[in-house]
Design a protein around this motif. Structure first.
Motif, PDB file in Angstrom:
ATOM      1  N   UNK A  41       0.844  -1.201   0.000  1.00  0.00           N
ATOM      2  CA  UNK A  41       0.000   0.000   0.000  1.00  0.00           C
ATOM      3  C   UNK A  41       0.869   1.238   0.000  1.00  0.00           C
ATOM      4  N   UNK A  42       0.499   2.196  -0.812  1.00  0.00           N
ATOM      5  CA  UNK A  42       1.128   3.514  -0.774  1.00  0.00           C
ATOM      6  C   UNK A  42       0.059   4.462  -0.253  1.00  0.00           C
ATOM      7  N   UNK A  43       0.271   4.972   0.939  1.00  0.00           N
ATOM      8  CA  UNK A  43      -0.692   5.864   1.560  1.00  0.00           C
ATOM      9  C   UNK A  43      -0.246   7.311   1.446  1.00  0.00           C
ATOM     10  N   UNK A  44      -1.169   8.166   1.048  1.00  0.00           N
ATOM     11  CA  UNK A  44      -0.899   9.598   0.937  1.00  0.00           C
ATOM     12  C   UNK A  44      -2.018  10.369   1.614  1.00  0.00           C
ATOM     13  N   UNK A  45      -1.668  11.530   2.148  1.00  0.00           N
ATOM     14  CA  UNK A  45      -2.671  12.415   2.709  1.00  0.00           C
ATOM     15  C   UNK A  45      -2.793  13.596   1.758  1.00  0.00           C
ATOM     16  N   UNK A  46      -3.932  13.660   1.103  1.00  0.00           N
ATOM     17  CA  UNK A  46      -4.212  14.721   0.115  1.00  0.00           C
ATOM     18  C   UNK A  46      -3.107  14.856  -0.933  1.00  0.00           C
ATOM     19  N   UNK A  47      -2.637  13.702  -1.428  1.00  0.00           N
ATOM     20  CA  UNK A  47      -1.670  13.671  -2.520  1.00  0.00           C
ATOM     21  C   UNK A  47      -0.237  13.983  -2.145  1.00  0.00           C
ATOM     22  N   UNK A  48       0.075  14.028  -0.856  1.00  0.00           N
ATOM     23  CA  UNK A  48       1.436  14.383  -0.440  1.00  0.00           C
ATOM     24  C   UNK A  48       1.995  13.365   0.556  1.00  0.00           C
ATOM     25  N   UNK A  49       3.299  13.399   0.698  1.00  0.00           N
ATOM     26  CA  UNK A  49       4.017  12.574   1.675  1.00  0.00           C
ATOM     27  C   UNK A  49       3.667  11.091   1.589  1.00  0.00           C
ATOM     28  N   UNK A  50       3.960  10.438   0.467  1.00  0.00           N
ATOM     29  CA  UNK A  50       3.625   9.018   0.336  1.00  0.00           C
ATOM     30  C   UNK A  50       4.401   8.152   1.339  1.00  0.00           C
ATOM     31  N   UNK A  51       3.703   7.190   1.910  1.00  0.00           N
ATOM     32  CA  UNK A  51       4.278   6.233   2.851  1.00  0.00           C
ATOM     33  C   UNK A  51       3.930   4.842   2.338  1.00  0.00           C
ATOM     34  N   UNK A  52       4.892   3.937   2.395  1.00  0.00           N
ATOM     35  CA  UNK A  52       4.667   2.584   1.898  1.00  0.00           C
ATOM     36  C   UNK A  52       4.500   1.620   3.069  1.00  0.00           C
ATOM     37  N   UNK A  53       3.498   0.768   2.941  1.00  0.00           N
ATOM     38  CA  UNK A  53       3.257  -0.300   3.904  1.00  0.00           C
ATOM     39  C   UNK A  53       3.148  -1.607   3.136  1.00  0.00           C
ATOM     40  N   UNK A  54       3.705  -2.662   3.721  1.00  0.00           N
ATOM     41  CA  UNK A  54       3.604  -3.976   3.097  1.00  0.00           C
ATOM     42  C   UNK A  54       2.977  -4.938   4.088  1.00  0.00           C
ATOM     43  N   UNK A  55       2.144  -5.799   3.564  1.00  0.00           N
ATOM     44  CA  UNK A  55       1.437  -6.767   4.400  1.00  0.00           C
ATOM     45  C   UNK A  55       2.305  -8.011   4.540  1.00  0.00           C
ATOM     46  N   UNK A  56       2.605  -8.346   5.795  1.00  0.00           N
ATOM     47  CA  UNK A  56       3.435  -9.515   6.088  1.00  0.00           C
ATOM     48  C   UNK A  56       2.681 -10.472   6.998  1.00  0.00           C
TER      49      UNK A  56
END
Length: 113
Positions: A41-56
């Motif tokens: 998952x690439x999470x962004x807040x209003x199109x900025x500061x992308x954060x990546x999460x991976x499901x393990x």
């Protein structure tokens, strides 16, 4: 005991519906294996500061989201990361979420465990 898990394609569809029901956006950037593909998952807040999460998966058979620590959180580095992971794992799903607040993103990740 390992619990059965939802097929990746169904899980992605459920995430999209949940996100969109709250007025946020979800886009599949890469389709993976419909049954057992890993999910990033690439999470962004209003199109900025992308954060990546991976499901393990964990040792008890459940799954959880882990933050992928990158040196910088700009779009180019994030794009390069998921594209490289997609080459390494052709079954990988990549889903980009664009939500209204960081609290909303944190709540979604907690709900999706």
């Amino acid at each position: 005991m390992i619990e059965p898990r939802l097929a990746s394609g169904v899980f992605i569809s459920a995430i999209k519906r949940l996100i969109e029901a709250e007025g946020d956006f979800a886009t599949v950037l890469k389709k993976g294996d419909a049954i057992s593909g890993a999910i990033l998952l690439i999470g962004q807040v209003r199109g900025a500061d992308p954060v990546i999460y991976e499901r393990y998966p964990s040792l008890d058979g459940t799954s959880g989201w882990q933050h992928v620590d990158l040196s910088d959180r700009n779009d180019v580095i994030v794009q390069n990361y998921w594209k490289k992971r997609g080459v390494q794992d052709p079954d990988l799903w990549v889903l980009e979420l664009d939500v209204a607040s960081a609290a909303r993103l944190d709540g979604l990740l907690a709900a999706l465990n």
